[in-house]
Design an enzyme around this catalytic site. Structure first.
Site, short mmCIF file in Angstrom:
data_model
loop_
_atom_site.label_atom_id
_atom_site.label_comp_id
_atom_site.label_asym_id
_atom_site.label_seq_id
_atom_site.Cartn_x
_atom_site.Cartn_y
_atom_site.Cartn_z
N ASP A 16 0.82 -1.21 0.00
CA ASP A 16 0.00 0.00 0.00
C ASP A 16 0.85 1.27 0.00
OD1 ASP A 16 0.77 -0.86 2.51
OD2 ASP A 16 -1.23 -0.86 3.39
N GLU A 200 12.54 2.71 15.32
CA GLU A 200 12.57 3.70 14.24
C GLU A 200 12.27 5.08 14.83
OE1 GLU A 200 10.45 4.45 9.88
OE2 GLU A 200 9.45 3.16 11.34
N ASP A 279 8.66 1.92 1.17
CA ASP A 279 7.52 2.41 0.38
C ASP A 279 8.05 2.93 -0.95
OD1 ASP A 279 5.23 2.29 2.39
OD2 ASP A 279 6.70 3.45 3.51
#
EC number: 3.5.4.4
Length: 331
Positions: A16, A200, A279
């Site tokens: 996504d 992170e 991504d």
């Protein structure tokens, strides 16, 4: 730079987070969805990084446009199919595509289980047309809270035979991992592997929690482990894989520059680590870009890059026979 005798893999790759700009444009117009630009060319800055964002949350807003056009299950299936195509066309031999069905469903109130089915169908269709091996990882999006993650988990577990693992992603600071211990007990009971975004936005304690309480055998990003010598020693000893995404870490301002990225520190400590795109649609990169950056900016030698490739195969959620088959296909 990339050793063609070793399988090329991408293990931390959000399905996504990889919606083509032209697909956003076409689906937006097809479904009457207002887009932030009046041409394909001017749309790109709204959905892809131009420089870097100020935070992970700002980065994630780019993703919202990608899922915002998923108006029906056919759109979901198309995006899944194109993810397989993009993986193959970038030269990957194997990819693990992770996705959050709740996040993909929420804008247009799609059925969560239907989204999972559409992703599976789209991937299957892609595998008929492209020569690449794909596995799927389900994501629990912590940012939407425990109840939403329960819905998401149930939709994913209904199709657990099509998954190799489950992941925890989203707002690490606002929704710490311990809120999801019960969810991941169910994941373990379903005999699925576990990876988690940790270290992170938060510190090393988030990684300890993911490993010791959630049951993670791989960690996404994990950049803050370097501040905890005991954790670094534990990661190396127990072969806990670090799914490293250097360009994404730069784009989210997790690191200030490539020179500040701890990839080399992990390697020197003997930690199992590989390169991934995270991504790729948002960052406008492919796996080849990450290997170029690793050589030019992270200063890895060709021999070290080959080891990183091998690490990726070792870290993959595959059986030994599947790993051997990947290597055999390269001969």
């Amino acid at each position: 730079m990339i050793d063609t005798s070793i399988p090329l893999v991408d293990l931390h790759r959000h399905l996504d987070g990889n919606v083509r700009v032209n697909t956003i444009w076409e689906l937006g117009h097809q479904h009457g969805i207002a887009l932030p630009a009046d041409s394909l060319e001017t749309l790109a800055p709204f959905v892809q990084i131009q420089g870097k964002e100020t935070s992970l949350v700002a980065f994630l807003k780019k993703l919202d446009w990608m899922v915002g056009v998923l108006a029906d299950l056919d759109a979901v299936k198309r995006v899944a199919y194109e993810n397989v195509a993009d993986a193959a066309l970038s030269g990957l031999d194997y990819a693990e595509l992770r996705f959050s069905p709740y996040y993909m469903a929420m804008n247009h109130k799609l059925p969560i289980e239907g989204v999972v089915e559409a992703v599976v169908d789209g991937v299957k269709a892609g595998l008929k047309d492209y020569n690449v091996k794909i596995n799927l990882i389900g994501i629990l999006s912590r940012s939407f809270g425990q109840a939403a993650c329960t819905q998401e988990l149930e939709g994913l577990l209904a199709h657990k035979q099509h998954l190799v693992a489950m992941d925890l992603a989203g707002d690490e600071m606002g929704f710490p991992g311990e809120l999801f211990n019960e969810h991941f007990k169910r994941v373990r009971d379903a005999d699925l592997a576990i990876t988690a975004h940790a270290g992170e936005a938060a510190g090393s304690q988030s990684m300890w929690q993911a490993i010791q309480e959630l049951g993670a055998t791989r960690i996404g990003h994990g950049v803050n482990a370097i501040h905890d010598p005991k954790l670094m020693e534990y990661l190396a000893k127990h072969r806990i894989g670090i799914e490293s995404c250097p360009t994404s870490n730069l784009h989210t301002s997790t690191v200030a520059s490539y020179a500040d990225h701890p990839f080399r520190t992990f390697m020197d400590a003997g930690v199992l680590i590989n390169l991934n795109t995270d991504d790729p649609g948002v960052s406008a990169i492919d796996i080849n870009h990450e290997y170029r950056i690793a050589k030019s900016e992270l200063k890895l030698t060709d021999a070290e890059l080959a080891q990183v490739q091998r690490n990726g195969v070792e870290m993959a959620f595959l059986s030994d026979s599947e790993r051997k088959a990947l290597y055999a296909a390269k001969v």
